[in-house]
Design a protein around this motif. Structure first.
Motif, PDB file in Angstrom:
ATOM      1  N   ILE A   1       0.853  -1.192   0.000  1.00 15.73           N
ATOM      2  CA  ILE A   1       0.000   0.000   0.000  1.00 15.73           C
ATOM      3  C   ILE A   1       0.887   1.239   0.000  1.00 15.73           C
ATOM      4  N   ASP A   2       0.777   2.038  -1.058  1.00 19.36           N
ATOM      5  CA  ASP A   2       1.490   3.313  -1.191  1.00 19.36           C
ATOM      6  C   ASP A   2       2.994   3.197  -0.989  1.00 19.36           C
ATOM      7  N   ASP A   3       3.557   2.024  -1.231  1.00 20.16           N
ATOM      8  CA  ASP A   3       4.996   1.804  -1.035  1.00 20.16           C
ATOM      9  C   ASP A   3       5.439   2.166   0.388  1.00 20.16           C
ATOM     10  N   GLU A   4       4.500   2.069   1.347  1.00 21.14           N
ATOM     11  CA  GLU A   4       4.797   2.439   2.734  1.00 21.14           C
ATOM     12  C   GLU A   4       4.552   1.319   3.728  1.00 21.14           C
ATOM     13  N   ARG A   5       3.677   0.392   3.375  1.00 24.55           N
ATOM     14  CA  ARG A   5       3.381  -0.730   4.271  1.00 24.55           C
ATOM     15  C   ARG A   5       2.990  -1.937   3.435  1.00 24.55           C
ATOM     16  N   VAL A   6       3.211  -3.087   4.030  1.00 27.71           N
ATOM     17  CA  VAL A   6       2.952  -4.357   3.354  1.00 27.71           C
ATOM     18  C   VAL A   6       2.079  -5.220   4.250  1.00 27.71           C
ATOM     19  N   LEU A   7       1.066  -5.805   3.645  1.00 34.31           N
ATOM     20  CA  LEU A   7       0.242  -6.792   4.338  1.00 34.31           C
ATOM     21  C   LEU A   7       0.626  -8.156   3.774  1.00 34.31           C
ATOM     22  N   PHE A   8       1.345  -8.953   4.562  1.00 34.72           N
ATOM     23  CA  PHE A   8       1.734 -10.297   4.147  1.00 34.72           C
ATOM     24  C   PHE A   8       0.602 -11.264   4.461  1.00 34.72           C
ATOM     25  N   HIS A   9       0.318 -12.176   3.528  1.00 33.36           N
ATOM     26  CA  HIS A   9      -0.682 -13.231   3.726  1.00 33.36           C
ATOM     27  C   HIS A   9       0.029 -14.571   3.873  1.00 33.36           C
ATOM     28  N   TRP A  10      -0.464 -15.395   4.783  1.00 34.37           N
ATOM     29  CA  TRP A  10       0.092 -16.732   4.985  1.00 34.37           C
ATOM     30  C   TRP A  10      -0.973 -17.767   4.675  1.00 34.37           C
ATOM     31  N   PHE A  11      -0.545 -18.827   4.002  1.00 32.04           N
ATOM     32  CA  PHE A  11      -1.430 -19.941   3.657  1.00 32.04           C
ATOM     33  C   PHE A  11      -0.795 -21.244   4.083  1.00 32.04           C
ATOM     34  N   THR A  12      -1.638 -22.233   4.330  1.00 31.83           N
ATOM     35  CA  THR A  12      -1.131 -23.575   4.615  1.00 31.83           C
ATOM     36  C   THR A  12      -0.646 -24.190   3.311  1.00 31.83           C
ATOM     37  N   GLY A  13      -0.026 -25.340   3.395  1.00 29.47           N
ATOM     38  CA  GLY A  13       0.466 -26.014   2.199  1.00 29.47           C
ATOM     39  C   GLY A  13      -0.606 -26.327   1.188  1.00 29.47           C
ATOM     40  N   ASP A  14      -1.829 -26.560   1.635  1.00 22.24           N
ATOM     41  CA  ASP A  14      -2.907 -26.872   0.698  1.00 22.24           C
ATOM     42  C   ASP A  14      -3.759 -25.650   0.349  1.00 22.24           C
ATOM     43  N   GLY A  15      -3.250 -24.456   0.664  1.00 22.25           N
ATOM     44  CA  GLY A  15      -3.900 -23.236   0.212  1.00 22.25           C
ATOM     45  C   GLY A  15      -4.931 -22.632   1.129  1.00 22.25           C
ATOM     46  N   GLU A  16      -5.101 -23.184   2.315  1.00 21.51           N
ATOM     47  CA  GLU A  16      -6.074 -22.621   3.243  1.00 21.51           C
ATOM     48  C   GLU A  16      -5.462 -21.418   3.963  1.00 21.51           C
ATOM     49  N   TRP A  17      -6.314 -20.493   4.347  1.00 24.95           N
ATOM     50  CA  TRP A  17      -5.897 -19.268   5.016  1.00 24.95           C
ATOM     51  C   TRP A  17      -5.217 -19.596   6.345  1.00 24.95           C
ATOM     52  N   ALA A  18      -4.078 -18.936   6.617  1.00 24.68           N
ATOM     53  CA  ALA A  18      -3.358 -19.169   7.868  1.00 24.68           C
ATOM     54  C   ALA A  18      -3.111 -17.887   8.653  1.00 24.68           C
ATOM     55  N   GLY A  19      -3.327 -16.728   8.053  1.00 24.04           N
ATOM     56  CA  GLY A  19      -3.144 -15.481   8.789  1.00 24.04           C
ATOM     57  C   GLY A  19      -2.476 -14.405   7.948  1.00 24.04           C
TER      58      GLY A  19
END
Length: 169
Positions: free
Chosen positions: A119-137
């Protein structure tokens, strides 16, 4: 662990200039729309898809450039084939600019370890997934060195990626 994470809608609404989404997986969590596509059924976009389109439209109407780059293996998975078939009527119609990068063309580029939003080259929202593609945080990171690395990586990927209209699955 989820830390320092605002509501995503609020995060995107906070963008003043740019928002970039990097996707690097060949499949994600289960989606009934994907299942319908695999079965050959054409279905209406669900409410959450329409809400996304409204949010993107609102964001781009404020002058924010919203880009998405997807790194994909070849041959592409059915999931990626489905995403590609949906991109014009969902993402691009809403105002996103989408490019695709075959994974083999990214070998000499430094990549972040996770999918993300910048976002605006100022902050990053990292997404984590499990090995099978489910949401992890997910987690927001505003560390200057991390953001700088992500921005440089995303720009290198973007420059090399193929516009949606030219990418054949």
């Amino acid at each position: 662990m989820q830390q320092n994470v605002p509501d995503f809608t609020a995060l995107l609404r906070s963008a003043e200039r740019s928002a970039v989404h990097l996707e690097m997986r060949d499949s994600y969590m289960a989606d009934p729309l994907f299942d319908a596509w695999r079965e050959g059924r054409d279905v209406e976009l669900p409410e959450e898809y329409r809400q996304w389109q409204e949010l993107v439209g609102e964001t781009t109407a404020r002058g924010v450039t919203l880009r998405r780059v997807r790194i994909v293996s070849e041959p592409v998975t059915d999931y990626i084939r489905w995403e590609h078939s949906l991109t014009a009527r969902h993402n691009i119609a809403a105002g996103e600019i989408v490019r695709w990068l075959p994974r083999r063309l990214s070998s000499d580029l430094a990549l972040p370890g996770n999918d993300l939003w910048s976002i605006d080259d100022e902050r990053v929202l990292f997404h984590w997934f499990t090995g099978d593609g489910e949401w992890a945080g997910h987690e927001v990171n505003e560390d200057h060195a991390t953001v700088k690395m992500v921005v440089a990586s995303v720009e290198a990927l973007w420059d090399r990626a193929i516009p949606h209209e030219e990418f054949v699955v």
